[in-house]
Design a protein around this motif. Structure first.
Motif, PDB file in Angstrom:
ATOM      1  N   HIS A  12     -32.217 -87.481 -12.065  1.00 50.26           N
ATOM      2  CA  HIS A  12     -32.591 -86.669 -13.045  1.00 50.26           C
ATOM      3  C   HIS A  12     -32.671 -87.120 -14.315  1.00 50.26           C
ATOM      4  N   PHE A  13     -33.606 -87.100 -15.039  1.00 48.77           N
ATOM      5  CA  PHE A  13     -33.930 -87.481 -16.400  1.00 48.77           C
ATOM      6  C   PHE A  13     -34.169 -88.900 -16.549  1.00 48.77           C
ATOM      7  N   MET A  14     -34.326 -89.714 -15.328  1.00 45.69           N
ATOM      8  CA  MET A  14     -34.594 -90.928 -15.379  1.00 45.69           C
ATOM      9  C   MET A  14     -36.210 -91.323 -15.319  1.00 45.69           C
ATOM     10  N   ARG A  15     -36.371 -92.368 -15.776  1.00 39.50           N
ATOM     11  CA  ARG A  15     -37.804 -92.681 -15.930  1.00 39.50           C
ATOM     12  C   ARG A  15     -38.356 -93.791 -15.050  1.00 39.50           C
ATOM     13  N   PHE A  16     -37.496 -94.390 -14.157  1.00 41.38           N
ATOM     14  CA  PHE A  16     -37.910 -95.274 -13.367  1.00 41.38           C
ATOM     15  C   PHE A  16     -37.105 -95.505 -11.985  1.00 41.38           C
ATOM     16  N   PRO A  17     -37.712 -95.951 -10.985  1.00 43.25           N
ATOM     17  CA  PRO A  17     -36.842 -96.312  -9.698  1.00 43.25           C
ATOM     18  C   PRO A  17     -36.101 -97.183  -9.663  1.00 43.25           C
ATOM     19  N   ILE A  18     -34.999 -96.931  -8.800  1.00 40.24           N
ATOM     20  CA  ILE A  18     -33.809 -97.674  -8.804  1.00 40.24           C
ATOM     21  C   ILE A  18     -33.367 -98.024  -7.432  1.00 40.24           C
ATOM     22  N   ASP A  19     -32.939 -99.111  -7.051  1.00 42.57           N
ATOM     23  CA  ASP A  19     -31.961 -99.168  -5.688  1.00 42.57           C
ATOM     24  C   ASP A  19     -30.729 -98.884  -6.338  1.00 42.57           C
ATOM     25  N   ALA A  20     -29.963 -98.306  -5.169  1.00 43.62           N
ATOM     26  CA  ALA A  20     -28.628 -97.737  -5.510  1.00 43.62           C
ATOM     27  C   ALA A  20     -27.632 -98.317  -4.166  1.00 43.62           C
ATOM     28  N   ILE A  21     -26.785 -99.007  -4.514  1.00 43.38           N
ATOM     29  CA  ILE A  21     -25.649 -99.731  -3.706  1.00 43.38           C
ATOM     30  C   ILE A  21     -24.539 -99.100  -3.349  1.00 43.38           C
ATOM     31  N   PHE A  22     -24.218 -98.335  -2.408  1.00 38.75           N
ATOM     32  CA  PHE A  22     -23.277 -97.703  -2.452  1.00 38.75           C
ATOM     33  C   PHE A  22     -21.917 -98.403  -1.877  1.00 38.75           C
ATOM     34  N   MET A  23     -20.640 -98.795  -2.184  1.00 35.64           N
ATOM     35  CA  MET A  23     -19.679 -99.529  -1.654  1.00 35.64           C
ATOM     36  C   MET A  23     -18.482 -98.744  -1.459  1.00 35.64           C
ATOM     37  N   ASP A  24     -17.779 -99.249  -0.576  1.00 35.75           N
ATOM     38  CA  ASP A  24     -16.277 -98.760  -0.265  1.00 35.75           C
ATOM     39  C   ASP A  24     -15.186 -99.408  -1.176  1.00 35.75           C
ATOM     40  N   HIS A  25     -14.010 -99.202  -0.966  1.00 33.00           N
ATOM     41  CA  HIS A  25     -12.809 -99.684  -1.914  1.00 33.00           C
ATOM     42  C   HIS A  25     -12.925-101.127  -2.083  1.00 33.00           C
ATOM     43  N   LYS A  26     -13.388-101.842  -0.810  1.00 36.23           N
ATOM     44  CA  LYS A  26     -13.248-103.398  -0.970  1.00 36.23           C
ATOM     45  C   LYS A  26     -14.621-104.217  -1.372  1.00 36.23           C
ATOM     46  N   ASN A  27     -15.355-103.025  -2.193  1.00 39.03           N
ATOM     47  CA  ASN A  27     -16.816-103.538  -2.348  1.00 39.03           C
ATOM     48  C   ASN A  27     -17.655-103.897  -1.261  1.00 39.03           C
ATOM     49  N   VAL A  28     -17.460-103.293  -0.059  1.00 34.48           N
ATOM     50  CA  VAL A  28     -18.375-103.691   1.194  1.00 34.48           C
ATOM     51  C   VAL A  28     -19.400-102.388   1.289  1.00 34.48           C
ATOM     52  N   VAL A  29     -20.490-102.954   1.304  1.00 34.40           N
ATOM     53  CA  VAL A  29     -21.687-102.277   1.196  1.00 34.40           C
ATOM     54  C   VAL A  29     -21.943-101.117   2.441  1.00 34.40           C
ATOM     55  N   ILE A  30     -21.703-100.014   2.170  1.00 34.58           N
ATOM     56  CA  ILE A  30     -21.767 -99.030   3.206  1.00 34.58           C
ATOM     57  C   ILE A  30     -23.054 -98.225   3.479  1.00 34.58           C
ATOM     58  N   HIS A  31     -24.104 -98.113   2.208  1.00 37.10           N
ATOM     59  CA  HIS A  31     -25.305 -97.542   2.253  1.00 37.10           C
ATOM     60  C   HIS A  31     -26.170 -97.985   1.117  1.00 37.10           C
ATOM     61  N   ILE A  32     -27.516 -98.184   1.386  1.00 39.03           N
ATOM     62  CA  ILE A  32     -28.455 -98.528   0.401  1.00 39.03           C
ATOM     63  C   ILE A  32     -29.424 -97.598   0.009  1.00 39.03           C
ATOM     64  N   GLU A  33     -29.870 -97.306  -0.950  1.00 37.77           N
ATOM     65  CA  GLU A  33     -30.808 -96.274  -1.144  1.00 37.77           C
ATOM     66  C   GLU A  33     -32.047 -97.245  -2.053  1.00 37.77           C
ATOM     67  N   HIS A  34     -33.165 -97.450  -1.264  1.00 35.40           N
ATOM     68  CA  HIS A  34     -34.168 -98.405  -1.854  1.00 35.40           C
ATOM     69  C   HIS A  34     -35.319 -97.473  -2.506  1.00 35.40           C
ATOM     70  N   GLY A  35     -35.639 -98.181  -3.677  1.00 34.39           N
ATOM     71  CA  GLY A  35     -36.713 -97.238  -4.309  1.00 34.39           C
ATOM     72  C   GLY A  35     -36.264 -95.777  -4.683  1.00 34.39           C
ATOM     73  N   LEU A  36     -35.239 -95.423  -4.917  1.00 35.42           N
ATOM     74  CA  LEU A  36     -34.922 -94.024  -5.247  1.00 35.42           C
ATOM     75  C   LEU A  36     -35.591 -93.668  -6.796  1.00 35.42           C
ATOM     76  N   ARG A  37     -36.606 -92.816  -6.639  1.00 40.84           N
ATOM     77  CA  ARG A  37     -37.388 -92.197  -7.763  1.00 40.84           C
ATOM     78  C   ARG A  37     -36.672 -91.278  -8.693  1.00 40.84           C
ATOM     79  N   PRO A  38     -36.939 -91.057  -9.730  1.00 41.12           N
ATOM     80  CA  PRO A  38     -36.703 -89.825 -10.674  1.00 41.12           C
ATOM     81  C   PRO A  38     -36.538 -88.508  -9.975  1.00 41.12           C
ATOM     82  N   TRP A  39     -35.820 -87.855 -10.223  1.00 41.98           N
ATOM     83  CA  TRP A  39     -35.511 -86.403  -9.771  1.00 41.98           C
ATOM     84  C   TRP A  39     -35.176 -86.500  -8.446  1.00 41.98           C
ATOM     85  N   LYS A  40     -34.337 -87.330  -7.977  1.00 45.52           N
ATOM     86  CA  LYS A  40     -33.921 -87.011  -6.449  1.00 45.52           C
ATOM     87  C   LYS A  40     -32.161 -87.320  -6.481  1.00 45.52           C
TER      88      LYS A  40
END
Length: 112
Positions: free
Chosen positions: A52-80
């Motif tokens: 919300h209130f962002m002006r550009f899309p991002i990639d969001a990389i979710f990590m666990d307690h060991k910094n291991v990637v558990i999920h990736i959101e590619h091209g996450l647009r504003p207002w999601k």
């Protein structure tokens, strides 16, 4: 600080900002016009994000307690809003397209 993919030692973020307080996590990237090339935001603790209130899309990389990637959101647009990831401890927000070479199960290293 920077972020690297552990197995390849490839740098994915050369300028890392950290949001680890209540207000810094709440604000995140809201109201920014863009992320600079090589810049990223690490939000911790974090199990879900919104754009919300962002002006550009991002990639969001979710990590666990060991910094291991558990999920990736590619091209996450504003207002999601993402799903809630119970195993996540942190989220790395980067420019859209920066997570294209990152895979589930990759370990990321945060270097000071």
């Amino acid at each position: 600080m920077k972020v690297m993919i552990l197995h390849s030692q490839r740098t994915i973020v050369s300028t890392l900002n950290v949001a680890d307080g209540y207000f810094s996590r709440l604000r995140g990237l809201m109201f920014r016009k863009a992320l600079n090339s090589g810049e990223g935001l690490l939000i911790k603790p974090c199990k879900q994000i919104h754009t919300h209130f962002m002006r550009f899309p991002i990639d969001a990389i979710f990590m666990d307690h060991k910094n291991v990637v558990i999920h990736i959101e590619h091209g996450l647009r504003p207002w999601k809003i993402t799903a809630f990831y119970k195993q996540a401890l942190s989220v790395l927000e980067v420019n859209q397209g920066c997570a294209v070479d990152i895979n589930l199960g990759d370990a990321l290293e945060i270097v000071k």
